[in-house]
Enzyme design. Structure first.
Site, PDB file in Angstrom:
ATOM      1  N   SER A 164       0.856  -1.188   0.000  1.00 23.18           N
ATOM      2  CA  SER A 164       0.000   0.000   0.000  1.00 23.18           C
ATOM      3  C   SER A 164       0.886   1.230   0.000  1.00 23.18           C
ATOM      4  CB  SER A 164      -0.882   0.015   1.250  1.00 23.18           C
ATOM      5  OG  SER A 164      -1.320   1.347   1.479  1.00 23.18           O
TER       6      SER A 164
ATOM      7  N   HIS B 241      -1.418  -1.425  -4.016  1.00 23.93           N
ATOM      8  CA  HIS B 241      -2.657  -1.105  -3.301  1.00 23.93           C
ATOM      9  C   HIS B 241      -2.716   0.415  -3.089  1.00 23.93           C
ATOM     10  CE1 HIS B 241      -5.969  -2.181  -0.514  1.00 23.93           C
ATOM     11  NE2 HIS B 241      -5.521  -1.202   0.245  1.00 23.93           N
TER      12      HIS B 241
ATOM     13  N   ASP C 111      -4.839   3.450  -1.489  1.00 25.39           N
ATOM     14  CA  ASP C 111      -5.861   3.768  -0.486  1.00 25.39           C
ATOM     15  C   ASP C 111      -6.458   5.147  -0.755  1.00 25.39           C
ATOM     16  OD1 ASP C 111      -5.958   1.500   1.317  1.00 25.39           O
ATOM     17  OD2 ASP C 111      -3.868   1.988   1.776  1.00 25.39           O
TER      18      ASP C 111
ATOM     19  N   MET D   9      -9.119   7.904   0.239  1.00 27.60           N
ATOM     20  CA  MET D   9      -9.905   8.341   1.409  1.00 27.60           C
ATOM     21  C   MET D   9     -10.392   9.766   1.185  1.00 27.60           C
ATOM     22  SD  MET D   9      -7.519   6.929   4.486  1.00 27.60           S
ATOM     23  CE  MET D   9      -6.578   5.411   4.334  1.00 27.60           C
TER      24      MET D   9
ATOM     25  N   HIS E  16      -8.579   0.870  -3.390  1.00 31.16           N
ATOM     26  CA  HIS E  16      -9.426   0.602  -2.221  1.00 31.16           C
ATOM     27  C   HIS E  16     -10.142   1.902  -1.872  1.00 31.16           C
ATOM     28  CE1 HIS E  16      -9.330  -0.495   2.379  1.00 31.16           C
ATOM     29  NE2 HIS E  16     -10.562  -0.443   1.899  1.00 31.16           N
TER      30      HIS E  16
ATOM     31  N   MET F 186     -12.263   4.135   0.161  1.00 32.00           N
ATOM     32  CA  MET F 186     -12.849   4.398   1.485  1.00 32.00           C
ATOM     33  C   MET F 186     -13.502   5.762   1.411  1.00 32.00           C
ATOM     34  SD  MET F 186      -9.624   2.888   3.582  1.00 32.00           S
ATOM     35  CE  MET F 186      -8.593   3.053   2.133  1.00 32.00           C
TER      36      MET F 186
ATOM     37  N   MET G  81     -11.039  -6.083   6.416  1.00 32.65           N
ATOM     38  CA  MET G  81     -10.211  -5.072   7.093  1.00 32.65           C
ATOM     39  C   MET G  81      -9.802  -5.604   8.469  1.00 32.65           C
ATOM     40  SD  MET G  81      -9.704  -2.556   5.096  1.00 32.65           S
ATOM     41  CE  MET G  81      -8.792  -1.569   6.304  1.00 32.65           C
TER      42      MET G  81
ATOM     43  N   GLY H  88      -8.501   4.122   7.660  1.00 33.73           N
ATOM     44  CA  GLY H  88      -8.203   5.552   7.794  1.00 33.73           C
ATOM     45  C   GLY H  88      -6.720   5.869   7.838  1.00 33.73           C
ATOM     46  N   PHE H  89      -5.957   4.972   8.440  1.00 35.68           N
ATOM     47  CA  PHE H  89      -4.533   5.280   8.630  1.00 35.68           C
ATOM     48  C   PHE H  89      -3.699   4.009   8.535  1.00 35.68           C
ATOM     49  CE2 PHE H  89      -7.089   8.362  10.852  1.00 35.68           C
ATOM     50  CZ  PHE H  89      -6.566   9.566  10.405  1.00 35.68           C
TER      51      PHE H  89
ATOM     52  N   GLY I 236      -0.163   1.967   9.786  1.00 38.30           N
ATOM     53  CA  GLY I 236       0.602   1.899  11.030  1.00 38.30           C
ATOM     54  C   GLY I 236      -0.190   1.491  12.264  1.00 38.30           C
TER      55      GLY I 236
ATOM     56  N   ASP J 212      -6.220  -6.544   4.996  1.00 39.23           N
ATOM     57  CA  ASP J 212      -5.573  -5.227   4.958  1.00 39.23           C
ATOM     58  C   ASP J 212      -5.593  -4.593   6.346  1.00 39.23           C
ATOM     59  OD1 ASP J 212      -4.728  -2.654   4.308  1.00 39.23           O
ATOM     60  OD2 ASP J 212      -6.504  -2.151   3.114  1.00 39.23           O
ATOM     61  N   GLY J 213      -4.411  -4.290   6.855  1.00 37.49           N
ATOM     62  CA  GLY J 213      -4.294  -3.553   8.108  1.00 37.49           C
ATOM     63  C   GLY J 213      -3.425  -4.259   9.124  1.00 37.49           C
ATOM     64  N   GLY J 214      -2.306  -3.650   9.444  1.00 35.06           N
ATOM     65  CA  GLY J 214      -1.437  -4.184  10.496  1.00 35.06           C
ATOM     66  C   GLY J 214      -0.732  -5.476  10.141  1.00 35.06           C
TER      67      GLY J 214
ATOM     68  N   SER K 290       3.048   0.024   6.102  1.00 36.84           N
ATOM     69  CA  SER K 290       4.219   0.354   6.922  1.00 36.84           C
ATOM     70  C   SER K 290       5.239  -0.776   6.980  1.00 36.84           C
ATOM     71  CB  SER K 290       3.790   0.792   8.326  1.00 36.84           C
ATOM     72  OG  SER K 290       2.826  -0.071   8.845  1.00 36.84           O
TER      73      SER K 290
HETATM   74  C1  DX5 Z   1      -6.054   1.494   6.127  1.00 35.70           C
HETATM   75  C2  DX5 Z   1      -5.665   1.175   4.705  1.00 35.70           C
HETATM   76  C3  DX5 Z   1      -4.560   0.212   4.653  1.00 35.70           C
HETATM   77  C4  DX5 Z   1      -3.292   0.744   5.269  1.00 35.70           C
HETATM   78  C5  DX5 Z   1      -2.456  -0.391   5.736  1.00 35.70           C
HETATM   79  O1  DX5 Z   1      -7.162   2.300   6.127  1.00 35.70           O
HETATM   80  O2  DX5 Z   1      -6.740   0.623   3.997  1.00 35.70           O
HETATM   81  O3  DX5 Z   1      -4.316  -0.236   3.326  1.00 35.70           O
HETATM   82  O4  DX5 Z   1      -2.568   1.519   4.375  1.00 35.70           O
HETATM   83  O5  DX5 Z   1      -1.389   0.121   6.456  1.00 35.70           O
HETATM   84  P1  DX5 Z   1      -0.517  -0.814   7.425  1.00 35.70           P
HETATM   85  O6  DX5 Z   1      -0.050  -1.976   6.618  1.00 35.70           O
HETATM   86  O7  DX5 Z   1       0.577   0.076   7.885  1.00 35.70           O
HETATM   87  O8  DX5 Z   1      -1.457  -1.214   8.536  1.00 35.70           O
HETATM   88 ZN    ZN Z   2      -6.294  -0.383   2.039  1.00 34.69          ZN
END
Ligand code: DX5
Ligand code: ZN
Length: 215
Positions: free
Chosen positions: A7, A32, A34, A36, A65, A67, A136, A141-142, A144, A174-176, A197
């Protein structure tokens, strides 16, 4: 074989084209993106203008993606900008079937995403229509944030629903995502791992991607 989709949310935006080339060289097959809007989620990120611009730098699959509120109103712009796959959220304010059909009519693959607290019941009707389900594992939203392990049973449940369709539907998480949890996420059925990240904050993109793939 698992697909790793870096991403670009954690990339250096002042060198976005170079960053995309670097992850491509490091073994990424999907990018990917993102998107928003500051309404559906609190953050504002990337629009079609940026997608069109980075499209010139790469032939990899662009996985957008969305959002955003009213994704239906933006499908044609993202398709024209060069998206290959467009994923919308089950929690958006549009009719899911209509919007997914619009994505397919635009020539893109269609994905449906659920937030951590959203049940798969909400997308049950549209699963046969999509090419990808995105679970998810953080609140969108973010980048990290920490992986929410409570979503693991939902990944497994999605995998079982996909099996029943007897068609190829990607199962993306997706996420963490990092090297500690990628193994268990794959064991539960995921075949596309998104990571921002873990890849872009590492000093060696190829090693980071390999760590996610090989576990
Ligand atoms: C969150 C995004 C993710 C995000 C993942 O809203 O959809 O794609 O960038 O970031 P990491 O891999 O750092 O959790
Ligand atoms: Zn995403």
């Amino acid at each position: 074989m698992v697909i790793v989709a870096p991403s670009i949310l954690s990339a250096d935006f002042s060198r976005l084209g170079e960053e995309i080339k670097a992850v491509e060289k490091a073994g990424a097959k999907w990018i990917h993106i993102d998107v928003m809007d500051g309404h559906f989620v609190p953050n504002i990120t990337i629009g079609p203008v940026i997608v069109a611009s980075i499209r010139k730098t790469s032939k990899l699959l662009f996985d957008c993606h969305l959002m955003i509120e009213n994704p239906e109103g933006y499908i044609s712009q993202f398709a024209k900008a060069g998206a290959d796959l467009i994923t919308i959220h089950a929690e958006c304010d549009n009719d899911l079937k209509t919007t997914i059909q619009k994505i397919k009519d635009s020539g893109c693959l269609a994905g449906i995403s659920v937030n951590p607290e959203t049940s798969l019941d909400v997308i049950y009707e549209v699963i046969p229509d999509v090419d990808l389900i995105l679970i998810m594992s953080v609140h969108p939203g973010f980048s990290g944030q920490s992986f929410i392990k409570d979503v693991l049973p939902k990944i497994k449940q999605a995998e079982e629903l996909i099996q029943k369709t007897k068609k190829k539907i990607y199962l993306q998480v997706d996420g963490g995502i990092n090297k500690e949890n990628a193994g268990i996420v794959k064991e539960n059925g995921a075949d596309v791992l998104v990571a921002a990240s873990f890849i872009f904050k590492s000093s060696n993109y190829a090693e980071a991607i390999r760590q996610l793939k090989d576990l």
